[in-house]
Scaffold this motif. Structure first.
Motif, mmCIF file in Angstrom:
data_model
loop_
_atom_site.group_PDB
_atom_site.id
_atom_site.type_symbol
_atom_site.label_atom_id
_atom_site.label_comp_id
_atom_site.label_asym_id
_atom_site.label_seq_id
_atom_site.Cartn_x
_atom_site.Cartn_y
_atom_site.Cartn_z
ATOM 1 N N PHE A 154 53.609 -0.945 65.359
ATOM 2 C CA PHE A 154 54.574 0.066 64.924
ATOM 3 C C PHE A 154 54.137 1.454 65.395
ATOM 4 O O PHE A 154 54.928 2.208 65.965
ATOM 5 C CB PHE A 154 54.710 0.047 63.398
ATOM 6 C CG PHE A 154 55.666 1.083 62.849
ATOM 7 C CD1 PHE A 154 57.022 0.846 62.828
ATOM 8 C CD2 PHE A 154 55.195 2.299 62.375
ATOM 9 C CE1 PHE A 154 57.915 1.800 62.338
ATOM 10 C CE2 PHE A 154 56.065 3.264 61.885
ATOM 11 C CZ PHE A 154 57.429 3.013 61.866
ATOM 12 N N ASN A 175 62.816 3.553 70.322
ATOM 13 C CA ASN A 175 63.442 2.303 69.915
ATOM 14 C C ASN A 175 64.233 1.764 71.105
ATOM 15 O O ASN A 175 65.375 2.136 71.330
ATOM 16 C CB ASN A 175 64.363 2.557 68.716
ATOM 17 C CG ASN A 175 64.952 1.274 68.169
ATOM 18 O OD1 ASN A 175 64.265 0.265 68.062
ATOM 19 N ND2 ASN A 175 66.237 1.317 67.831
ATOM 20 N N LYS A 195 58.468 -3.137 57.337
ATOM 21 C CA LYS A 195 59.298 -4.352 57.298
ATOM 22 C C LYS A 195 60.779 -3.986 57.272
ATOM 23 O O LYS A 195 61.602 -4.633 57.935
ATOM 24 C CB LYS A 195 58.938 -5.188 56.073
ATOM 25 C CG LYS A 195 57.595 -5.898 56.177
ATOM 26 C CD LYS A 195 57.326 -6.744 54.937
ATOM 27 C CE LYS A 195 55.991 -7.473 55.050
ATOM 28 N NZ LYS A 195 55.702 -8.295 53.851
ATOM 29 N N TYR A 197 62.132 -1.238 58.449
ATOM 30 C CA TYR A 197 62.462 -0.745 59.796
ATOM 31 C C TYR A 197 62.753 -1.910 60.742
ATOM 32 O O TYR A 197 63.769 -1.919 61.454
ATOM 33 C CB TYR A 197 61.317 0.110 60.333
ATOM 34 C CG TYR A 197 61.280 0.190 61.841
ATOM 35 C CD1 TYR A 197 62.139 1.040 62.533
ATOM 36 C CD2 TYR A 197 60.404 -0.623 62.573
ATOM 37 C CE1 TYR A 197 62.132 1.087 63.922
ATOM 38 C CE2 TYR A 197 60.383 -0.576 63.959
ATOM 39 C CZ TYR A 197 61.250 0.273 64.620
ATOM 40 O OH TYR A 197 61.241 0.314 65.988
ATOM 41 N N LYS A 198 61.865 -2.878 60.775
ATOM 42 C CA LYS A 198 62.035 -4.023 61.679
ATOM 43 C C LYS A 198 63.304 -4.807 61.368
ATOM 44 O O LYS A 198 64.012 -5.251 62.281
ATOM 45 C CB LYS A 198 60.805 -4.930 61.594
ATOM 46 C CG LYS A 198 59.542 -4.323 62.186
ATOM 47 C CD LYS A 198 58.361 -5.285 62.071
ATOM 48 C CE LYS A 198 57.114 -4.704 62.718
ATOM 49 N NZ LYS A 198 55.941 -5.610 62.632
ATOM 50 N N ALA A 202 66.777 -4.875 63.874
ATOM 51 C CA ALA A 202 67.101 -6.210 64.392
ATOM 52 C C ALA A 202 68.564 -6.571 64.206
ATOM 53 O O ALA A 202 69.073 -7.489 64.861
ATOM 54 C CB ALA A 202 66.223 -7.265 63.718
#
Length: 223
Positions: A154, A175, A195, A197-198, A202
């Motif tokens: 990250f 990004n 988490k 953010y991911k 996605a």
């Protein structure tokens, strides 16, 4: 028994006095050479030797490591984190070992190490580093602390980390091919925020977002 003890003490005193005389006042233990280890180039070596000002023929016992460290600090060589000065009584060499600060971020035309200390590097640093913008020293140290606490997969995406205080942070991440600005909030719940953010990036519907707010992990938002 008392006589033997007095003789023994006399011998000890004589040996100590003799050694003190040999080390401090004779030419048996004088500086033969001065080396600099940990220097990035010959110009820095020359600069350090000039500031240290240790002369060949100078008494080894009178070379004070703490004085040399103080001289380098007063000279404003801020990229040196620590100086170790060692004297070899056999080879009569004095070695000045330089422990350089490692840049993990930059601010303006200066670099920042893992302790949040600003310094000027004597060499060009090729690797890409994040920019840190902080209102003061306390905020800068806090920003570095946050940066180091984040997982590498990250933190390596962070382009810029900003803070106006020690408990309110904003980030700009790369990004994909676009920049994403994140309002991070305080240095807390970081694992949860990563988490979130991911998970959010996605989602197909979030492909074009350029802002994210995870300051309250229970209510993240995107724009």
């Amino acid at each position: 028994m008392r006589h033997k003890r007095e003789v023994f003490l006399g011998v000890i005193i004589l040996v100590v006095a003799t050694l003190a005389f040999l080390f401090g006042w004779t030419n048996l233990f004088t500086v033969k050479s001065v080396t600099v280890s940990g220097s990035p180039n010959s110009e820095i070596t020359k600069q350090v030797l000039s500031i240290a000002d240790i002369q060949k023929g100078e008494k080894l016992a009178r070379v004070e490591p703490r004085n040399i460290s103080a001289k380098l600090a007063l000279a404003g060589i801020d990229w040196i984190k620590k100086v170790n000065v060692s004297r070899n009584w056999v080879t009569r060499n004095v070695d000045i070992n330089l422990n350089a600060r490692e840049a993990i971020a930059f601010s303006g035309d200066r670099y920042i190490d893992s302790e949040g200390i600003l310094f000027t590097s004597p060499i060009t640093i090729e690797k890409k580093l994040p920019e840190v913008s902080a209102a003061n020293t306390t905020a800068r140290v806090a920003a570095i602390g946050l940066y180091l606490s984040l997982p590498p997969d990250f933190s390596e995406k962070i382009i810029k980390l900003s803070t106006s205080s020690s408990n309110n942070f904003q980030m700009t991440l790369l990004n994909g091919k676009e920049n994403l600005r994140i309002n991070w909030g305080s240095n807390s719940n970081n694992a949860v925020k990563v988490k979130i953010y991911k998970a959010l990036v996605a989602l197909p519907e979030n492909k074009k977002i350029n802002q994210m707010d995870v300051s309250d992990p229970t209510k993240p938002t995107v724009k």
